[in-house]
Write a protein that holds these residues in place. Structure first.
Motif, PDB file in Angstrom:
ATOM      1  N   PRO A  42       0.704  -1.265  -0.355  1.00  0.00           N
ATOM      2  CA  PRO A  42      -0.356  -0.349  -0.334  1.00  0.00           C
ATOM      3  C   PRO A  42       1.075   1.405   0.394  1.00  0.00           C
ATOM      4  O   PRO A  42       0.792   1.984  -0.327  1.00  0.00           O
ATOM      5  CB  PRO A  42      -0.798  -0.337   1.275  1.00  0.00           C
ATOM      6  N   ASN A  43       1.851   0.698   0.617  1.00  0.00           N
ATOM      7  CA  ASN A  43       2.842   2.286   0.294  1.00  0.00           C
ATOM      8  C   ASN A  43       3.974   2.326  -0.190  1.00  0.00           C
ATOM      9  O   ASN A  43       4.386   3.404  -0.897  1.00  0.00           O
ATOM     10  CB  ASN A  43       3.653   2.605   2.262  1.00  0.00           C
ATOM     11  N   GLY A  44       3.995   1.482  -1.743  1.00  0.00           N
ATOM     12  CA  GLY A  44       4.783   1.546  -2.138  1.00  0.00           C
ATOM     13  C   GLY A  44       5.647   1.081  -2.869  1.00  0.00           C
ATOM     14  O   GLY A  44       6.592   0.796  -3.661  1.00  0.00           O
ATOM     15  N   SER A  45       5.909   0.475  -1.629  1.00  0.00           N
ATOM     16  CA  SER A  45       7.662  -0.228  -1.372  1.00  0.00           C
ATOM     17  C   SER A  45       7.499  -1.554  -1.465  1.00  0.00           C
ATOM     18  O   SER A  45       6.727  -2.862  -1.588  1.00  0.00           O
ATOM     19  CB  SER A  45       8.159  -0.225  -0.154  1.00  0.00           C
ATOM     20  N   TRP A  46       8.559  -2.747  -1.938  1.00  0.00           N
ATOM     21  CA  TRP A  46       8.245  -3.607  -2.422  1.00  0.00           C
ATOM     22  C   TRP A  46       8.127  -4.754  -0.928  1.00  0.00           C
ATOM     23  O   TRP A  46       8.435  -3.751  -0.039  1.00  0.00           O
ATOM     24  CB  TRP A  46       9.460  -4.178  -2.581  1.00  0.00           C
ATOM     25  N   THR A  47       7.412  -5.658  -1.535  1.00  0.00           N
ATOM     26  CA  THR A  47       6.776  -6.282   0.070  1.00  0.00           C
ATOM     27  C   THR A  47       6.506  -7.813  -0.428  1.00  0.00           C
ATOM     28  O   THR A  47       7.030  -8.161  -1.451  1.00  0.00           O
ATOM     29  CB  THR A  47       6.147  -5.595   0.605  1.00  0.00           C
ATOM     30  N   PHE A  48       6.193  -8.498   0.723  1.00  0.00           N
ATOM     31  CA  PHE A  48       5.917  -9.786   0.285  1.00  0.00           C
ATOM     32  C   PHE A  48       4.665  -9.854   0.718  1.00  0.00           C
ATOM     33  O   PHE A  48       4.226  -9.528   1.541  1.00  0.00           O
ATOM     34  CB  PHE A  48       7.073 -10.786   1.422  1.00  0.00           C
ATOM     35  N   LYS A  49       3.172 -10.856  -0.129  1.00  0.00           N
ATOM     36  CA  LYS A  49       2.324 -10.757   0.818  1.00  0.00           C
ATOM     37  C   LYS A  49       1.937 -11.552   2.136  1.00  0.00           C
ATOM     38  O   LYS A  49       1.466 -13.015   1.483  1.00  0.00           O
ATOM     39  CB  LYS A  49       1.268 -11.269  -0.682  1.00  0.00           C
ATOM     40  N   LEU A  50       2.555 -11.117   3.081  1.00  0.00           N
ATOM     41  CA  LEU A  50       2.981 -11.941   4.370  1.00  0.00           C
ATOM     42  C   LEU A  50       0.506 -12.179   4.542  1.00  0.00           C
ATOM     43  O   LEU A  50       0.398 -13.596   4.949  1.00  0.00           O
ATOM     44  CB  LEU A  50       3.054 -11.587   5.254  1.00  0.00           C
ATOM     45  N   PRO A  51       0.272 -11.194   4.043  1.00  0.00           N
ATOM     46  CA  PRO A  51      -1.793 -11.247   5.151  1.00  0.00           C
ATOM     47  C   PRO A  51      -2.410 -12.681   3.929  1.00  0.00           C
ATOM     48  O   PRO A  51      -3.130 -13.352   4.383  1.00  0.00           O
ATOM     49  CB  PRO A  51      -2.542  -9.935   4.706  1.00  0.00           C
ATOM     50  N   VAL A  52      -2.030 -12.301   2.876  1.00  0.00           N
ATOM     51  CA  VAL A  52      -2.547 -13.668   1.844  1.00  0.00           C
ATOM     52  C   VAL A  52      -1.778 -14.541   2.496  1.00  0.00           C
ATOM     53  O   VAL A  52      -2.806 -16.339   2.228  1.00  0.00           O
ATOM     54  CB  VAL A  52      -1.547 -13.017   0.748  1.00  0.00           C
ATOM     55  N   PHE A  53      -1.015 -15.405   2.388  1.00  0.00           N
ATOM     56  CA  PHE A  53      -0.507 -16.081   2.797  1.00  0.00           C
ATOM     57  C   PHE A  53      -1.024 -16.538   4.078  1.00  0.00           C
ATOM     58  O   PHE A  53      -1.410 -18.033   4.541  1.00  0.00           O
ATOM     59  CB  PHE A  53       1.469 -16.335   3.136  1.00  0.00           C
ATOM     60  N   ALA A  54      -0.582 -16.186   5.471  1.00  0.00           N
ATOM     61  CA  ALA A  54      -2.187 -16.105   6.813  1.00  0.00           C
ATOM     62  C   ALA A  54      -3.635 -16.695   6.181  1.00  0.00           C
ATOM     63  O   ALA A  54      -4.082 -17.053   6.926  1.00  0.00           O
ATOM     64  CB  ALA A  54      -1.433 -14.830   7.173  1.00  0.00           C
ATOM     65  N   GLY A  55      -3.943 -15.940   5.225  1.00  0.00           N
ATOM     66  CA  GLY A  55      -5.268 -16.237   4.931  1.00  0.00           C
ATOM     67  C   GLY A  55      -5.378 -17.811   4.073  1.00  0.00           C
ATOM     68  O   GLY A  55      -5.999 -18.439   5.008  1.00  0.00           O
ATOM     69  N   GLY A  56      -4.135 -17.425   3.451  1.00  0.00           N
ATOM     70  CA  GLY A  56      -4.291 -19.255   3.183  1.00  0.00           C
ATOM     71  C   GLY A  56      -4.055 -20.552   3.823  1.00  0.00           C
ATOM     72  O   GLY A  56      -4.528 -21.332   4.249  1.00  0.00           O
ATOM     73  N   ALA A  57      -3.122 -19.795   4.951  1.00  0.00           N
ATOM     74  CA  ALA A  57      -3.143 -20.786   5.895  1.00  0.00           C
ATOM     75  C   ALA A  57      -3.984 -21.053   6.872  1.00  0.00           C
ATOM     76  O   ALA A  57      -4.276 -22.427   7.734  1.00  0.00           O
ATOM     77  CB  ALA A  57      -1.736 -20.358   6.463  1.00  0.00           C
ATOM     78  N   LEU A  58      -4.534 -20.022   7.426  1.00  0.00           N
ATOM     79  CA  LEU A  58      -5.670 -19.681   8.182  1.00  0.00           C
ATOM     80  C   LEU A  58      -6.826 -20.767   7.591  1.00  0.00           C
ATOM     81  O   LEU A  58      -7.596 -21.757   8.016  1.00  0.00           O
ATOM     82  CB  LEU A  58      -6.501 -19.012   8.383  1.00  0.00           C
ATOM     83  N   PHE A  59      -7.495 -20.794   6.500  1.00  0.00           N
ATOM     84  CA  PHE A  59      -8.062 -21.608   5.841  1.00  0.00           C
ATOM     85  C   PHE A  59      -7.702 -23.298   5.739  1.00  0.00           C
ATOM     86  O   PHE A  59      -8.964 -24.000   5.942  1.00  0.00           O
ATOM     87  CB  PHE A  59      -8.298 -21.523   4.150  1.00  0.00           C
ATOM     88  N   VAL A  60      -6.917 -22.941   5.767  1.00  0.00           N
ATOM     89  CA  VAL A  60      -6.214 -25.230   4.799  1.00  0.00           C
ATOM     90  C   VAL A  60      -6.412 -25.098   7.266  1.00  0.00           C
ATOM     91  O   VAL A  60      -6.727 -26.682   6.935  1.00  0.00           O
ATOM     92  CB  VAL A  60      -4.107 -24.512   5.023  1.00  0.00           C
ATOM     93  N   ILE A  61      -5.602 -25.093   7.818  1.00  0.00           N
ATOM     94  CA  ILE A  61      -5.757 -25.100   9.138  1.00  0.00           C
ATOM     95  C   ILE A  61      -7.664 -24.714   9.428  1.00  0.00           C
ATOM     96  O   ILE A  61      -7.846 -26.472  10.746  1.00  0.00           O
ATOM     97  CB  ILE A  61      -5.477 -23.847  10.301  1.00  0.00           C
TER      98      ILE A  61
END
Length: 80
Positions: A42-61
């Motif tokens: 959101p602030n324009g810097s390079w990043t990793f999609k950690l919330p997307v990964f956490a959402g997928g992990a929560l779904f599997v759990i």
């Protein structure tokens, strides 16, 4: 345990979907060996999609908890 699994799975799907709206992909024309696309936050810097990964992990759990709640542990025929 069944309700907890359903709630965690729904929260995982919601986090997975809503967090995708905050990230953009831009092409990296300078780097020829590695990543072709850069994910920016959101602030324009390079990043990793950690919330997307956490959402997928929560779904599997959540699915694991839901599957564990469906097992029938009341029959102990091997003890007779």
């Amino acid at each position: 345990m069944k309700k907890f699994g359903i709630i965690v799975a729904i929260l995982g799907i919601a986090l997975f979907i809503t967090s995708n709206f905050f990230y953009k992909k831009t092409s990296n024309a300078v780097d020829s060996s590695g990543s072709k696309e850069i994910v920016t936050g959101p602030n324009g810097s390079w990043t990793f999609k950690l919330p997307v990964f956490a959402g997928g992990a929560l779904f599997v759990i959540g699915l694991v908890f839901l599957a564990a709640s469906r097992t029938d542990n009341q029959h102990h025929d091997h003890l007779i």
